[in-house]
Design a protein around this motif. Structure first.
Motif, PDB file in Angstrom:
ATOM      1  N   VAL A 282      -6.782  -1.463   4.565  1.00 17.71           N
ATOM      2  CA  VAL A 282      -7.098  -2.177   3.326  1.00 17.71           C
ATOM      3  C   VAL A 282      -8.360  -3.000   3.560  1.00 17.71           C
ATOM      4  O   VAL A 282      -8.638  -3.436   4.684  1.00 17.71           O
TER       5      VAL A 282
ATOM      6  N   LYS B 152       0.827  -1.196   0.000  1.00 25.39           N
ATOM      7  CA  LYS B 152       0.000   0.000   0.000  1.00 25.39           C
ATOM      8  C   LYS B 152       0.869   1.256   0.000  1.00 25.39           C
ATOM      9  O   LYS B 152       0.540   2.251  -0.654  1.00 25.39           O
TER      10      LYS B 152
ATOM     11  N   GLU C 238      -3.238  -0.855  -4.788  1.00 22.06           N
ATOM     12  CA  GLU C 238      -4.516  -1.169  -4.156  1.00 22.06           C
ATOM     13  C   GLU C 238      -4.508  -2.642  -3.751  1.00 22.06           C
ATOM     14  O   GLU C 238      -4.392  -3.529  -4.601  1.00 22.06           O
TER      15      GLU C 238
END
Length: 315
Positions: free
Chosen positions: A162, A131, A136
């Motif tokens: 996340v 990240k 992503e």
């Protein structure tokens, strides 16, 4: 600067392995006698104690003894330089690979390993690392056998920031894996990390479950999983060899994460695994902090173990 920081952490993590090995050899050395049999005996004991493994130890000792007979090794510095060079020759090129999470999108990583190795926290640390590189990341909680495992992963992913795909306790792990990959595709995620239940490497039915998860993932995304990472506890030494062999056969392991290297004298097992199974170590854990899962550098690893003066101690 960041790369130097990673190398420094690796060397600090392997400080005990180095100390147990090289200091024992130094204690056996006298300038008057040079590198004699007592030094070689100490080195052999040290290599075995560091869990380099019996077969590799014999190969290294045979090569060193031949070099000594030719008069090319006169002191500890000569010995450690030659030892590092010989150890490097034992590592196959295939085991020197690095992990490239940009090779596919989404890049699917299945994480396997027995209970207690630090698998869940390693997933969180990997997610944080990737990240931080503006990727992503989405995580799947396919360890559905224990509600505590799902909650632990939820806590970690919330901390990292996340998303987590989860089902209820007792749900089909394959279904979780399927839904995680499907969610990644629909969201345009870069990386998928799928946690699995801690498997005892001698339990055939649990290994079969891992194989099923692989098939489900591949059906949803042909070619996936792109990597299957085995998390090994660096303090277990040669027991890690048995684990690696079992997971290679059942889960198609492609790379390793070795945890808990800080404070262990058994760091030589990494050399044994890379040589025996021709698979790379991608990351190592050298502490409990979120930044303490670091990319593995084979050259820095060999330096950290075999240098005549440990770079951390000398600085």
């Amino acid at each position: 600067m960041a790369e130097k920081s990673f190398v420094g952490k690796l060397k600090r993590g392997l400080f005990m392995t180095h100390t147990e090995m090289i200091e024992r050899v130094r204690d056996a050395f006298t300038p008057e006698l040079g590198v004699d049999q007592s030094v070689l005996d100490a080195l052999e004991e040290s290599l075995l104690g560091a869990d380099v493994g019996a077969e590799i130890t014999v190969e290294l000792m045979d090569s060193l003894e031949e070099t000594i007979r030719r008069g090319e090794i006169r002191n500890i510095e000569d010995l450690t330089v030659r030892l590092k060079a010989e150890a490097r020759e034992l590592i196959p090129d295939r085991a020197m690979r690095t992990l490239d999470p940009s090779a596919e999108k989404p890049f699917v990583v299945l994480v396997v390993g027995v209970n207690g190795t630090g698998k869940t926290t390693s997933i969180a640390k990997l997610a944080r690392l990737w990240k931080s590189e503006n990727r992503e990341v989405i995580v799947g909680a396919a360890d559905t056998f224990r509600a505590a495992a799902i909650e632990q992963l939820q806590e970690w992913t919330d901390r990292v920031g996340v998303p987590l795909v989860r089902h209820k306790e007792g749900a089909d792990p394959g279904a979780v894996a399927h839904d995680t990959v499907a969610a990644a595709r629909s969201r345009g995620s870069d990386i998928v990390l799928i946690d699995t239940a801690g498997r005892l490497h001698n339990k055939g039915h649990l290994m079969a479950e891992l194989a099923k998860i692989r098939r489900v993932v591949e059906k949803e995304l042909p070619g996936a999983p792109h990597e299957v990472l085995l998390v090994l506890d660096g303090t277990t030494g040669q027991n890690g060899i048995a684990q690696a062999k079992a997971f290679l056969e059942s889960a198609g392991v492609t790379g390793l994460i070795v945890t808990k290297l800080d404070g262990t004298a058994k760091g030589g097992v990494i050399l044994s695994i890379m040589r025996d199974f021709e698979i790379p170590v991608y990351y190592v854990g050298v502490g409990e902090g979120m930044d303490d899962l670091i990319p593995f550098d084979p050259e820095a690893y060999l330096d950290s173990i075999f240098a005549s003066e440990h770079p951390v101690a000398a600085s």
